[in-house]
Design a protein around this motif. Sequence first.
Motif, PDB file in Angstrom:
ATOM      1  N   SER A 193       0.834  -1.190   0.000  1.00 25.98           N
ATOM      2  CA  SER A 193       0.000   0.000   0.000  1.00 25.98           C
ATOM      3  C   SER A 193       0.877   1.252   0.000  1.00 25.98           C
ATOM      4  O   SER A 193       2.101   1.164   0.170  1.00 25.98           O
ATOM      5  CB  SER A 193      -0.905  -0.015   1.232  1.00 25.98           C
ATOM      6  OG  SER A 193      -0.118   0.106   2.406  1.00 25.98           O
ATOM      7  N   PRO A 194       0.285   2.447  -0.170  1.00 24.26           N
ATOM      8  CA  PRO A 194       1.078   3.680  -0.147  1.00 24.26           C
ATOM      9  C   PRO A 194       1.885   3.864   1.144  1.00 24.26           C
ATOM     10  O   PRO A 194       2.931   4.513   1.133  1.00 24.26           O
ATOM     11  CB  PRO A 194       0.022   4.779  -0.298  1.00 24.26           C
ATOM     12  CG  PRO A 194      -1.096   4.114  -1.024  1.00 24.26           C
ATOM     13  CD  PRO A 194      -1.113   2.706  -0.540  1.00 24.26           C
ATOM     14  N   GLY A 195       1.434   3.297   2.250  1.00 22.93           N
ATOM     15  CA  GLY A 195       2.164   3.402   3.505  1.00 22.93           C
ATOM     16  C   GLY A 195       3.311   2.419   3.628  1.00 22.93           C
ATOM     17  O   GLY A 195       4.043   2.428   4.621  1.00 22.93           O
ATOM     18  N   GLY A 196       3.462   1.534   2.628  1.00 23.93           N
ATOM     19  CA  GLY A 196       4.539   0.547   2.655  1.00 23.93           C
ATOM     20  C   GLY A 196       4.144  -0.781   3.266  1.00 23.93           C
ATOM     21  O   GLY A 196       4.980  -1.695   3.368  1.00 23.93           O
ATOM     22  N   ASN A 197       2.897  -0.915   3.698  1.00 23.25           N
ATOM     23  CA  ASN A 197       2.443  -2.175   4.279  1.00 23.25           C
ATOM     24  C   ASN A 197       2.095  -3.183   3.187  1.00 23.25           C
ATOM     25  O   ASN A 197       1.495  -2.828   2.155  1.00 23.25           O
ATOM     26  CB  ASN A 197       1.198  -1.941   5.150  1.00 23.25           C
ATOM     27  CG  ASN A 197       1.482  -1.024   6.314  1.00 23.25           C
ATOM     28  OD1 ASN A 197       2.547  -1.092   6.927  1.00 23.25           O
ATOM     29  ND2 ASN A 197       0.541  -0.138   6.627  1.00 23.25           N
ATOM     30  N   VAL A 198       2.465  -4.443   3.399  1.00 18.37           N
ATOM     31  CA  VAL A 198       2.135  -5.506   2.453  1.00 18.37           C
ATOM     32  C   VAL A 198       0.674  -5.898   2.657  1.00 18.37           C
ATOM     33  O   VAL A 198       0.290  -6.373   3.730  1.00 18.37           O
ATOM     34  CB  VAL A 198       3.061  -6.726   2.639  1.00 18.37           C
ATOM     35  CG1 VAL A 198       2.628  -7.861   1.717  1.00 18.37           C
ATOM     36  CG2 VAL A 198       4.519  -6.351   2.357  1.00 18.37           C
ATOM     37  N   VAL A 199      -0.146  -5.696   1.625  1.00 18.52           N
ATOM     38  CA  VAL A 199      -1.581  -5.989   1.723  1.00 18.52           C
ATOM     39  C   VAL A 199      -1.955  -7.277   1.013  1.00 18.52           C
ATOM     40  O   VAL A 199      -3.077  -7.766   1.150  1.00 18.52           O
ATOM     41  CB  VAL A 199      -2.406  -4.818   1.153  1.00 18.52           C
ATOM     42  CG1 VAL A 199      -2.230  -3.580   2.011  1.00 18.52           C
ATOM     43  CG2 VAL A 199      -2.014  -4.518  -0.291  1.00 18.52           C
ATOM     44  N   HIS A 200      -1.013  -7.824   0.241  1.00 19.41           N
ATOM     45  CA  HIS A 200      -1.267  -9.103  -0.434  1.00 19.41           C
ATOM     46  C   HIS A 200       0.072  -9.767  -0.716  1.00 19.41           C
ATOM     47  O   HIS A 200       1.041  -9.088  -1.087  1.00 19.41           O
ATOM     48  CB  HIS A 200      -2.037  -8.887  -1.740  1.00 19.41           C
ATOM     49  CG  HIS A 200      -2.611 -10.150  -2.314  1.00 19.41           C
ATOM     50  ND1 HIS A 200      -3.716 -10.776  -1.795  1.00 19.41           N
ATOM     51  CD2 HIS A 200      -2.221 -10.917  -3.365  1.00 19.41           C
ATOM     52  CE1 HIS A 200      -4.001 -11.857  -2.502  1.00 19.41           C
ATOM     53  NE2 HIS A 200      -3.095 -11.966  -3.456  1.00 19.41           N
ATOM     54  N   ASN A 201       0.117 -11.093  -0.545  1.00 18.21           N
ATOM     55  CA  ASN A 201       1.392 -11.796  -0.663  1.00 18.21           C
ATOM     56  C   ASN A 201       1.153 -13.203  -1.207  1.00 18.21           C
ATOM     57  O   ASN A 201       0.288 -13.922  -0.714  1.00 18.21           O
ATOM     58  CB  ASN A 201       2.081 -11.857   0.702  1.00 18.21           C
ATOM     59  CG  ASN A 201       3.484 -12.400   0.603  1.00 18.21           C
ATOM     60  OD1 ASN A 201       4.104 -12.334  -0.451  1.00 18.21           O
ATOM     61  ND2 ASN A 201       3.991 -12.949   1.685  1.00 18.21           N
ATOM     62  N   ILE A 202       1.916 -13.585  -2.238  1.00 20.63           N
ATOM     63  CA  ILE A 202       1.855 -14.927  -2.801  1.00 20.63           C
ATOM     64  C   ILE A 202       3.279 -15.460  -2.882  1.00 20.63           C
ATOM     65  O   ILE A 202       4.159 -14.805  -3.429  1.00 20.63           O
ATOM     66  CB  ILE A 202       1.217 -14.938  -4.207  1.00 20.63           C
ATOM     67  CG1 ILE A 202      -0.211 -14.388  -4.152  1.00 20.63           C
ATOM     68  CG2 ILE A 202       1.206 -16.349  -4.787  1.00 20.63           C
ATOM     69  CD1 ILE A 202      -0.851 -14.238  -5.520  1.00 20.63           C
ATOM     70  N   LYS A 203       3.494 -16.641  -2.339  1.00 21.71           N
ATOM     71  CA  LYS A 203       4.843 -17.207  -2.272  1.00 21.71           C
ATOM     72  C   LYS A 203       5.003 -18.394  -3.229  1.00 21.71           C
ATOM     73  O   LYS A 203       4.113 -19.233  -3.345  1.00 21.71           O
ATOM     74  CB  LYS A 203       5.148 -17.688  -0.839  1.00 21.71           C
ATOM     75  CG  LYS A 203       5.327 -16.563   0.175  1.00 21.71           C
ATOM     76  CD  LYS A 203       6.667 -15.888   0.005  1.00 21.71           C
ATOM     77  CE  LYS A 203       6.929 -14.897   1.130  1.00 21.71           C
ATOM     78  NZ  LYS A 203       8.235 -14.223   0.959  1.00 21.71           N
TER      79      LYS A 203
END
Length: 209
Positions: free
Chosen positions: A70-80
């Motif tokens: 997100s704009p704040g640098g937080n990871v909002v979605h992750n696929i490994k």
Amino acid sequence: MEMKQIYVLAALLLSFVARISSLSITVNDVECVYEYVFYEGDAISGNFVVVDHDIFWGSDHPGIDFTVSSPGGNVVHNIKGTSGDKFELKAPRSGMYKFCFHNPFSTPETVSFYIHVGHIPNEHDVAKDEHLDPINVKIAELREALESVTAEQKYLRARDNRHRHTNESTRKRVIGYTVGEYILLAAVSSLQVLYIRRLFSKSVSYNRV
């Protein structure tokens, strides 16, 4: 009255604008794509497929990692660790979003990436009219449903391209191995013939002595 209708129509058309990006990325280590989301709560969806041209992934291949920040640098979605997947999320806030691919393997990989930012307008986005507003929302929802079908088609097409590349690579490898086997067989047969001839020539010379 006519000018008001034109203004309302223009506002409706502007409210229906959706941003679509489709591109191909070569991922050596980490590659990122940026997309600006104008409204909080907008639907961010898309898909990606690793197009494997010549190199087969072994069972020990770690795959590609994908993150959305997100704009704040937080990871909002992750696929490994995957060779392709679909994603969908709601934007927690407006601003610039970052979509990053991480390739932990040393071999560069080509990724087909598709992203869509959809917006369903509310009463603040269009001229206030009790008849137009429900129609506006329904049309926006229909547009998003059609876009979902389009995204699925692009995802399946990208996977089909990957399978086609893999099949073509397999065919070339099989032909190469087959030609190599024939060349090796011909070389071994020639050496055997030369060896047998040499043995017979030595045998004849011994008998003469």
